[in-house]
Design an enzyme around this catalytic site. Structure first.
Site, short mmCIF file in Angstrom:
data_model
loop_
_atom_site.label_atom_id
_atom_site.label_comp_id
_atom_site.label_asym_id
_atom_site.label_seq_id
_atom_site.Cartn_x
_atom_site.Cartn_y
_atom_site.Cartn_z
N TYR A 108 -69.39 0.42 51.55
CA TYR A 108 -70.51 1.37 51.49
C TYR A 108 -70.40 2.14 50.18
CZ TYR A 108 -73.56 5.30 52.32
OH TYR A 108 -74.56 6.22 52.19
N GLU A 196 -78.44 4.08 47.41
CA GLU A 196 -77.46 3.63 48.40
C GLU A 196 -77.36 2.11 48.43
OE1 GLU A 196 -76.82 5.16 52.84
OE2 GLU A 196 -78.35 3.61 52.76
#
Ligand code: ADP
Ligand code: MG
Length: 390
Positions: A108, A196
């Site tokens: 992530y 992101e």
């Protein structure tokens, strides 16, 4: 303003951030063509403004043309419901057809604005691919936060530390460093509030690739990001949100409530929603009229609120500084008369010209109860709810 995954990936490729080979499709024929081009080893991904598509059935690995056809038929033009969309879901008009990547590890990686330090912050985790909120709840120690200097940017020593914590293989560190620097550059140059990548993968062939991409642009900077503003997909917004944007109002639809909230300022919006819940009801929406409001703007605001079919009562909470209470009152009265709305209003109005405003409201012959302050407004709302008036 949100960008689609395919739009975000296009930006990534301008900044030399590696992405899988992919094609955007809007018809079944195109999907079949692209899957064929990718040697029947592709991933088809619904392009909607929401994450969590994988778990919701919006991302599908296909290994034949037939499979791609039946999946496309089941999803294109349909509404996809994810934990982030609300119960109605969002319509899928576009599909991204990508080469299937062989994943070794999922990381992530994101950059956001940290409101405590007033600086960009990198958030990353070895636990990529899944819901980051869940990771943060169950394994907070797995979330790595790195605040960057708004002046110096992201320093190399900080990237090295991130590599260490993410356990990036030595041979991939130069690659990874380049991606972090490019992403940071994109974040700053495009006025992002969020970039992101979940997951950023290390492939079995030992390459680092962005498999997903989410970008959120600061609305207040759109005036200087014209090329991005032009590609906004309005079909992803609620009809009333578009109407609000057009009138320079901030409207947010909320699930499951029946109280429409008209306020000025985001802080007041939060307080108003809290007090609505305290009174025993749920807000159906909130509409922020902003600082300086004209009669016309208030009229549009009122019309947007009454167009929301869930609204059974409207709570207006105004703290007039630059905005004038009498202007707001006139806007509400005009719009209520024009729309012939029968929805009762509870109104708390303080600040500039509040006496004139309240007088106008009390003399309007409309179903309006004026309150002296927010607490009083909440009590009136509570009373109305308990009496079953609403
Ligand atoms: P969302 O975050 O909306 O669920 P993602 O783009 O992250 O959507 O896709 C969900 C999962 O599907 C990813 O975590 C990854 O495991 C897999 N995936 C996505 N794109 C590809 C791809 N091109 N090749 C292989 N797997 C993929
Ligand atoms: Mg994802």
């Amino acid at each position: 303003m949100n960008l689609h995954e395919y739009q975000s990936k296009e930006l990534f490729s301008h900044y030399n951030i590696p992405i899988p080979v992919g094609f955007l499709a809007t018809t079944i024929e195109q999907v079949k063509n692209y899957v064929d081009k990718l040697n029947n080893n592709a991933v088809i991904k619904a392009q909607i403004h929401s994450g969590g598509r994988g778990k919701a059935g919006g991302v599908k690995l296909v290994s034949s043309i037939d499979e791609s056809e039946s999946f496309t038929k089941s999803i294109l033009g349909k509404f996809l419901i994810t934990p982030q969309t609300g119960s109605k879901g969002i319509k899928v008009n576009k599909l991204l057809v990508e080469e299937a990547t062989s994943i070794d590890r999922e990381i992530y990686f994101s950059i956001v604005i940290d409101n405590n330090d007033y600086a960009p912050m990198i958030i990353c985790s070895t636990e990529g691919g899944m819901d980051i909120e869940e990771v943060s709840r169950t394994m907070p120690e797995k979330i790595i936060k790195t605040v960057c200097s708004p002046i110096l940017g992201v320093s190399n020593y900080k990237i090295r530390k991130i590599c260490e914590e993410l356990n990036i293989p030595k041979s991939l560190i130069p690659n990874f460093t380049e991606i972090v620097n490019s992403l940071y550059k994109l974040f700053i140059e495009k006025d992002c509030i969020l970039v992101e990548i979940n997951p950023l993968v290390i492939t079995k062939e030992q390459k680092v690739i962005a498999l997903d991409a989410k970008i959120n642009i600061d609305d207040d900077a759109l005036f200087r990001q014209k090329s991005l503003k032009d590609i906004e997909d309005k079909s992803q917004l609620e009809k009333l949100e578009i109407e609000a944007n057009r009138n320079d109002l901030s409207y947010v639809k909320l699930e499951g409530g029946r109280v429409g909230c008209m306020v000025n300022g985001a802080g007041l919006a939060m307080a108003t929603m809290d007090i609505t819940k305290w009174a025993g009801a749920q807000p159906a929406n909130f509409l922020d009229i902003g600082g300086s409001a004209t009669v016309e703007k208030i009229e549009s605001a009122f019309k947007i609120i009454v167009s929301d079919k869930d609204v059974e009562v409207i709570l207006v909470n105004l703290f007039a500084g630059i905005a004038r209470s009498d202007v707001v009152a006139n806007g509400i009265i005009n719009a209520a008369k024009e729309t012939e709305s029968k929805i009762p209003l509870v109104i708390s109005m303080r600040g500039t010209n509040s006496e004139e405003g309240l007088k106008l409201l009390n003399n309007s012959n409309l179903d309006i109860t004026t309150a002296t302050d927010l607490e009083n407004a909440a009590n009136i709302l509570k009373q109305k709810l308990s009496q079953g008036d609403i």
